[in-house]
Design a protein around this motif. Structure first.
Motif, mmCIF file in Angstrom:
data_model
loop_
_atom_site.group_PDB
_atom_site.id
_atom_site.type_symbol
_atom_site.label_atom_id
_atom_site.label_comp_id
_atom_site.label_asym_id
_atom_site.label_seq_id
_atom_site.Cartn_x
_atom_site.Cartn_y
_atom_site.Cartn_z
ATOM 1 N N ARG A 196 0.835 -1.211 0.000
ATOM 2 C CA ARG A 196 0.000 0.000 0.000
ATOM 3 C C ARG A 196 0.868 1.258 0.000
ATOM 4 O O ARG A 196 0.575 2.234 -0.706
ATOM 5 N N ILE A 197 1.962 1.227 0.779
ATOM 6 C CA ILE A 197 2.839 2.400 0.859
ATOM 7 C C ILE A 197 3.593 2.602 -0.451
ATOM 8 O O ILE A 197 3.674 3.714 -0.982
ATOM 9 N N GLU A 198 4.132 1.517 -0.991
ATOM 10 C CA GLU A 198 4.925 1.636 -2.220
ATOM 11 C C GLU A 198 4.061 2.031 -3.415
ATOM 12 O O GLU A 198 4.531 2.683 -4.350
ATOM 13 N N ALA A 199 2.792 1.652 -3.388
ATOM 14 C CA ALA A 199 1.890 2.065 -4.464
ATOM 15 C C ALA A 199 1.740 3.585 -4.469
ATOM 16 O O ALA A 199 1.660 4.216 -5.536
ATOM 17 N N SER A 200 1.732 4.182 -3.270
ATOM 18 C CA SER A 200 1.608 5.643 -3.184
ATOM 19 C C SER A 200 2.875 6.328 -3.692
ATOM 20 O O SER A 200 2.820 7.456 -4.191
ATOM 21 N N LEU A 201 4.030 5.647 -3.537
ATOM 22 C CA LEU A 201 5.280 6.229 -4.039
ATOM 23 C C LEU A 201 5.342 6.168 -5.552
ATOM 24 O O LEU A 201 5.875 7.070 -6.214
#
Length: 481
Positions: A196-201
């Motif tokens: 979820r975090i890396e998708a935002s990056l």
């Protein structure tokens, strides 16, 4: 070998080179038995075995087509040394990769179970081109080839060395993967958080709102709590391998030796009505509720009457100081003496059971009379002679033994220490992530703690374990496993 250069952080370049060797060792325990097994593993295992083994009856087709080759095959025949001399009759069991313990070609020669003949068969195999295996090398190859993970490799060692069936069941559960589900489930949950975090990056326009960052932190905290609980369970499980020592102390003739015999379920110590029969410590290991317990019967504590008794009393005090648990025995059929009170007073409150023995006789005092001297120590009445109360005493010993966290010998080989440490480090990293999310730290910063949590869990399975850690684990194995 599986075609890869590394397994986690373990540098397997040298391991790959060694895996090109074909190794051999005696796989059965030393001594005389029904059979002895010489295990051969590696790319040339079948060729090496073929140089020493001659089947009693030639098969029609020694090399069936690749599509129809059986994965396992057993043949009866004889083993011959490099000079062509007959060594012994044997059965050769061939297991083709990957359907073997190491996922390599494996051949096992089962000969008669004498140590001399087993060594002779092994020597014939070594002369035929195999290298003598190092301790744990077969299991290490199973790990490097992906058949088992590092935690399961440790479980193999503990299945072998378990001293009680309870310890064996615990290790077997980990070996089968039942106890490792918390690791895989936690890893998957953390990976989902990181996704979820890396998708935002990758898509900055879809930046994660703060409310979702807090939710990530709350999920991380829940995973951490599960891991802390699992670590405590694993750490307490060390007792199943290390066991605990129990010193039986008291003044002369209160029934310490009879109590030792009652817990052992055998007449180990000499029992007499004459005070001072035990002049030295007597130590035996009992299986108490699946825990190996070293019971130490000590000399009666009183003012010594001679030099020998003085030595016995000093040794009794030393055993008490070194023991994990103390059984302070008093005679329930006699009034409490100053010696009884003084002995109870020198035992540690948090790990002492005051045992009021001889409950088969008329009681000289009630529990209230003793309670003021016992403090927070556990207390119960038993009859070592009649056997009453022994089951309850065993339950109390188990409870104190399982509460031993923080009192282990860190130098001892024990299953679970490394795993519990990894679980706790992973949980601590997740706690850091949860606190950071509450403090308003951006989502991308949380990934640092989440990655640390994943790495700690990967050390359990070996995916991120250092090479020196792997070495320490496998050097504990015997040769042949």
């Amino acid at each position: 070998m599986v075609s890869r250069e590394t397994r986690g952080d373990v540098d397997v370049s040298s391991a790959v080179a060694c895996a090109s060797d074909t190794i051999a060792a005696i796989a059965t325990p030393p001594g005389t038995g029904g059979i002895a097994i010489i295990r051969v593993s590696g790319p040339s295992a079948r060729q090496v075995a073929g140089r020493v083994f001659r089947p009693a009856r030639q098969q029609r087709s020694e090399e069936p087509s690749q599509g129809h080759r059986p994965k396992w095959r057993a043949k009866l025949g004889g083993v011959f040394d490099s000079n062509g001399q007959f060594v012994d009759e044997a059965i050769m069991l061939s297991m083709l990769a990957p359907a073997s313990y190491t996922r390599e070609d494996v051949v096992e020669l089962s000969c008669h179970g004498g140590p001399v003949v087993a060594r002779a068969v092994l020597q014939a195999v070594l002369d035929a081109g195999a290298r003598h295996a190092s301790p744990g090398e077969f299991t290490r190859r199973a790990f490097l080839n992906g058949r088992i993970d590092l935690g399961q490799a440790e479980a193999v060692l503990q299945v072998i060395s378990a001293r009680t069936d309870r310890a064996r069941r615990s290790a077997s559960a980990f070996l089968s993967g039942q106890s490792g589900s918390i690791v895989s489930e936690s890893r998957e949950a953390v990976v989902q958080l990181m996704t979820r975090i890396e998708a935002s990056l990758d898509f900055p326009e879809d930046d994660i709102p703060q409310i979702e960052v807090i939710e990530i932190g709350e999920t991380a905290r829940r995973i951490a709590m599960d891991l802390y609980g699992a670590a405590s369970e694993v750490y307490r499980g060390r007792i199943l391998w290390e066991g605990a020592s129990v010193a039986i102390v008291g003044r002369p003739n209160v029934g310490k030796s009879r109590l030792l015999n009652a817990l052992l379920r055998e007449e180990r110590a000499i029992v007499s009505d004459w005070p001072g029969t035990t002049r030295d410590t007597v130590s035996e290991v009992a299986n108490i509720r699946g825990i190996p317990i070293q019971l130490i019967d000590t000399a009666g504590m009183r003012e010594p009457t001679d030099a020998v008794e003085r030595i016995g009393v000093e040794r009794a005090k030393g055993a008490l100081a070194d023991a994990n648990i103390a059984l302070a025995v008093v005679d329930g059929s006699m009034l409490l003496s100053e010696y009884d009170q003084a002995i109870v007073a020198i035992t540690p409150e948090d790990r002492t059971i005051v045992v009021v023995n001889k409950s088969d006789l008329a009681a000289a005092f009630d529990d209230g009379d003793l309670r003021c001297h016992v403090g927070n120590r556990r207390m119960l009445r038993v009859s070592a002679l009649a056997g009453s109360g022994i089951d309850q005493l065993e339950a109390e010993i188990e409870a104190l033994a399982m509460a031993r966290e923080g009192h282990f010998d860190d130098g001892a080989r024990s299953f679970g220490t490394r795993i519990a440490d990894c679980l706790r480090r992973s949980a601590a990293a997740l706690d850091d992530a949860a606190r950071a999310s509450s403090d308003g730290v951006p989502a991308d910063m949380l990934s640092i703690d989440l990655r640390a949590a994943l790495d700690a869990l990967g050390e359990i399975t070996g995916e991120t374990a250092r090479e020196d850690v792997v070495e320490r684990i496998f050097e504990q194995f015997c040769i042949g496993k």
